[in-house]
Motif scaffolding. Sequence first.
Motif, PDB file in Angstrom:
ATOM      1  N   ILE A  34       0.888  -1.054  -0.079  1.00  0.00           N
ATOM      2  CA  ILE A  34       0.063  -0.051   0.057  1.00  0.00           C
ATOM      3  C   ILE A  34       0.674   1.303   0.090  1.00  0.00           C
ATOM      4  N   LYS A  35       1.748   1.369   0.919  1.00  0.00           N
ATOM      5  CA  LYS A  35       2.833   2.363   0.819  1.00  0.00           C
ATOM      6  C   LYS A  35       3.684   2.630  -0.313  1.00  0.00           C
ATOM      7  N   ASN A  36       4.004   1.461  -1.208  1.00  0.00           N
ATOM      8  CA  ASN A  36       4.725   1.720  -2.380  1.00  0.00           C
ATOM      9  C   ASN A  36       3.803   2.115  -3.327  1.00  0.00           C
ATOM     10  N   VAL A  37       2.733   1.502  -3.629  1.00  0.00           N
ATOM     11  CA  VAL A  37       1.817   2.224  -4.654  1.00  0.00           C
ATOM     12  C   VAL A  37       1.552   3.574  -4.260  1.00  0.00           C
ATOM     13  N   SER A  38       1.161   4.271  -3.010  1.00  0.00           N
ATOM     14  CA  SER A  38       1.047   5.355  -2.619  1.00  0.00           C
ATOM     15  C   SER A  38       1.951   6.403  -3.053  1.00  0.00           C
ATOM     16  N   THR A  39       3.427   5.855  -3.375  1.00  0.00           N
ATOM     17  CA  THR A  39       4.573   6.811  -3.839  1.00  0.00           C
ATOM     18  C   THR A  39       4.098   7.526  -5.029  1.00  0.00           C
ATOM     19  N   ILE A  40       3.229   7.018  -5.854  1.00  0.00           N
ATOM     20  CA  ILE A  40       2.972   7.788  -7.197  1.00  0.00           C
ATOM     21  C   ILE A  40       2.358   8.940  -6.981  1.00  0.00           C
ATOM     22  N   LEU A  41       1.710   9.011  -5.545  1.00  0.00           N
ATOM     23  CA  LEU A  41       0.899  10.388  -5.350  1.00  0.00           C
ATOM     24  C   LEU A  41       1.750  11.425  -5.033  1.00  0.00           C
ATOM     25  N   PHE A  42       3.146  11.080  -4.588  1.00  0.00           N
ATOM     26  CA  PHE A  42       4.093  11.970  -4.417  1.00  0.00           C
ATOM     27  C   PHE A  42       5.194  12.554  -5.482  1.00  0.00           C
ATOM     28  N   HIS A  43       5.402  11.566  -6.450  1.00  0.00           N
ATOM     29  CA  HIS A  43       6.277  11.720  -7.529  1.00  0.00           C
ATOM     30  C   HIS A  43       5.827  10.729  -8.512  1.00  0.00           C
ATOM     31  N   PHE A  44       5.793  11.224  -9.593  1.00  0.00           N
ATOM     32  CA  PHE A  44       5.174  10.243 -10.867  1.00  0.00           C
ATOM     33  C   PHE A  44       6.314   9.517 -11.125  1.00  0.00           C
ATOM     34  N   SER A  45       7.556   9.490 -11.017  1.00  0.00           N
ATOM     35  CA  SER A  45       8.707   8.676 -11.342  1.00  0.00           C
ATOM     36  C   SER A  45       8.600   7.341 -10.483  1.00  0.00           C
ATOM     37  N   SER A  46       8.047   7.472  -9.316  1.00  0.00           N
ATOM     38  CA  SER A  46       7.989   6.394  -8.313  1.00  0.00           C
ATOM     39  C   SER A  46       6.974   5.076  -9.171  1.00  0.00           C
ATOM     40  N   VAL A  47       6.386   5.307 -10.152  1.00  0.00           N
ATOM     41  CA  VAL A  47       5.801   4.119 -10.781  1.00  0.00           C
ATOM     42  C   VAL A  47       6.771   2.957 -11.010  1.00  0.00           C
ATOM     43  N   ALA A  48       8.167   3.263 -11.062  1.00  0.00           N
ATOM     44  CA  ALA A  48       8.928   2.241 -11.477  1.00  0.00           C
ATOM     45  C   ALA A  48       9.036   1.160 -10.038  1.00  0.00           C
ATOM     46  N   SER A  49       9.229   1.989  -8.877  1.00  0.00           N
ATOM     47  CA  SER A  49       9.152   1.176  -7.791  1.00  0.00           C
ATOM     48  C   SER A  49       8.041   0.034  -7.780  1.00  0.00           C
ATOM     49  N   ILE A  50       6.909   0.583  -8.112  1.00  0.00           N
ATOM     50  CA  ILE A  50       5.778  -0.374  -8.239  1.00  0.00           C
ATOM     51  C   ILE A  50       5.955  -1.708  -9.039  1.00  0.00           C
ATOM     52  N   ILE A  51       6.767  -1.341 -10.146  1.00  0.00           N
ATOM     53  CA  ILE A  51       6.946  -2.587 -11.270  1.00  0.00           C
ATOM     54  C   ILE A  51       8.156  -3.479 -10.523  1.00  0.00           C
ATOM     55  N   LEU A  52       9.052  -2.727  -9.739  1.00  0.00           N
ATOM     56  CA  LEU A  52      10.259  -3.597  -9.446  1.00  0.00           C
ATOM     57  C   LEU A  52      10.073  -3.864  -7.756  1.00  0.00           C
ATOM     58  N   PHE A  53       9.257  -3.506  -7.253  1.00  0.00           N
ATOM     59  CA  PHE A  53       9.035  -3.907  -5.809  1.00  0.00           C
ATOM     60  C   PHE A  53       8.947  -5.606  -5.567  1.00  0.00           C
ATOM     61  N   PRO A  54       8.558  -6.190  -6.350  1.00  0.00           N
ATOM     62  CA  PRO A  54       8.497  -7.815  -6.063  1.00  0.00           C
ATOM     63  C   PRO A  54       9.742  -8.320  -6.254  1.00  0.00           C
ATOM     64  N   PHE A  55      10.860  -7.494  -6.622  1.00  0.00           N
ATOM     65  CA  PHE A  55      12.147  -8.191  -6.994  1.00  0.00           C
ATOM     66  C   PHE A  55      13.281  -7.866  -5.563  1.00  0.00           C
ATOM     67  N   LEU A  56      12.487  -7.141  -4.628  1.00  0.00           N
ATOM     68  CA  LEU A  56      13.476  -6.822  -3.636  1.00  0.00           C
ATOM     69  C   LEU A  56      14.044  -7.707  -2.530  1.00  0.00           C
ATOM     70  N   LYS A  57      13.418  -8.998  -2.788  1.00  0.00           N
ATOM     71  CA  LYS A  57      13.887 -10.203  -1.661  1.00  0.00           C
ATOM     72  C   LYS A  57      14.730 -11.069  -2.529  1.00  0.00           C
ATOM     73  N   ALA A  58      15.079 -10.768  -3.507  1.00  0.00           N
ATOM     74  CA  ALA A  58      16.109 -11.681  -4.323  1.00  0.00           C
ATOM     75  C   ALA A  58      17.267 -11.866  -3.518  1.00  0.00           C
ATOM     76  N   LYS A  59      18.136 -12.821  -4.044  1.00  0.00           N
ATOM     77  CA  LYS A  59      19.379 -13.078  -3.278  1.00  0.00           C
ATOM     78  C   LYS A  59      20.619 -12.897  -4.227  1.00  0.00           C
ATOM     79  N   TRP A  60      21.708 -12.166  -3.503  1.00  0.00           N
ATOM     80  CA  TRP A  60      22.737 -11.870  -4.410  1.00  0.00           C
ATOM     81  C   TRP A  60      23.911 -12.111  -4.054  1.00  0.00           C
ATOM     82  N   THR A  61      24.955 -12.225  -4.799  1.00  0.00           N
ATOM     83  CA  THR A  61      26.394 -12.486  -4.535  1.00  0.00           C
ATOM     84  C   THR A  61      27.023 -11.499  -5.247  1.00  0.00           C
ATOM     85  N   LYS A  62      28.417 -11.223  -4.834  1.00  0.00           N
ATOM     86  CA  LYS A  62      29.253 -10.338  -5.522  1.00  0.00           C
ATOM     87  C   LYS A  62      29.329 -10.530  -6.983  1.00  0.00           C
TER      88      LYS A  62
END
Length: 386
Positions: free
Chosen positions: A172-200
């Motif tokens: 809900i918070k993430n979707v609401s970011t578009i109310l404050f800056h239109f570029s935040s639409v990118a975070s709605i698209i990429l938010f599901p990838f935030l729990k990926a696992k990375w190595t160097k």
Amino acid sequence: MIRIINILFVCLILLIIIIHAFHERKFSEKANKRFLMVYTIVISIFLSLRVIGLDLEPHRLWFESSGSSFSDLTLDSLFSSRLEPFFNILSIFLNSRGFGYEYFLLIAGSIPMIILYNIIKNEQNPVKIYCVFLLIYLIKGPIEVIRGFFAAIVYLSAIYSLSKGEKLKAYIKNVSTILFHFSSVASIILFPFLKAKWTKKKYLITLFLTIFLTIFFRVVVFPQLISINYSGENYIIWKFFYYLTYYNSGNGYHYLGRLHVILLNFNLYFIIIMNILIILISFKYYKLIEKDTTFRVLMNSQIIGSFVNIIFIILSATTIGYRLSYLFSIGNFMLLSKILFVYNNNNKNKNWYVYLTFLFLLLYNFMIILYEAGVHNPDSMFYLGW
């Protein structure tokens, strides 16, 4: 004169909090929280009275031209205006009640600062975290980037909720970011990838692959893309095409001189390089970060930000890249603080790392202040003539 007082206040508040940060352990946990709240209130009041900030006058014009009636406001007009819905509604509301522009600045500045306070107040070394935050973002945050900073802090709050297992609240918070800056639409698209696992290794391979594919895209596809003359009514899409073609159109940014080039690019690329260095250093402590969901998600967001930034820099769409990287890397101050004051705690050279980091961040602020003072601008009383 007022401009000089504003800059001196910024220097003073930074100095006070730096001193406090290095003596944080001398105060109780409750006292430190109270100090942080006082700092937040003082900074919020300053934000409403300031005369510095690149966004200050454009927002004043938008505020004054927004009107004082909700009668013509529709859902369609909310998302086709130059101002995002929250700031559009706020401007109309304040105008209708007879409140001036300083109240707009107070609300736009204090809400994200209070959200930030609530995020860090229960973290380890909260004063040090707050100090690092101000060194990176006080000027390039609530002072200069009013709407983008507001959206970024709401996004940071969404990340924080996600790391605590509050998925619904986070989305809900993430979707609401578009109310404050239109570029935040990118975070709605990429938010599901935030729990990926990375190595160097995985990060570096993906980074080089991103660079290669973007260069290919720029050579083969991009020339056709920038030739598109979007004439639709969707403001978000129009804005995307505008910034995508801005530096490739021949009518892009015009510098006032060599000093302008140096200051602007230093302030831009310092943060980009710093963010990538934070990622690479974080991998050294990845086993520790992996155990702390908050910092793992923050690091993943930072990783996404670095990819997005590289893509748009190669496409010469620096403005989009910077704004999206700003959004995704907003938690860099928490990662940096964790590395300096927790993970690096047993290192015999830890003090030197802290001093060196603070020295570079102070240099960064010095360069921003020079830019704010207008040493590159012939119309400024501080113009250095270069």
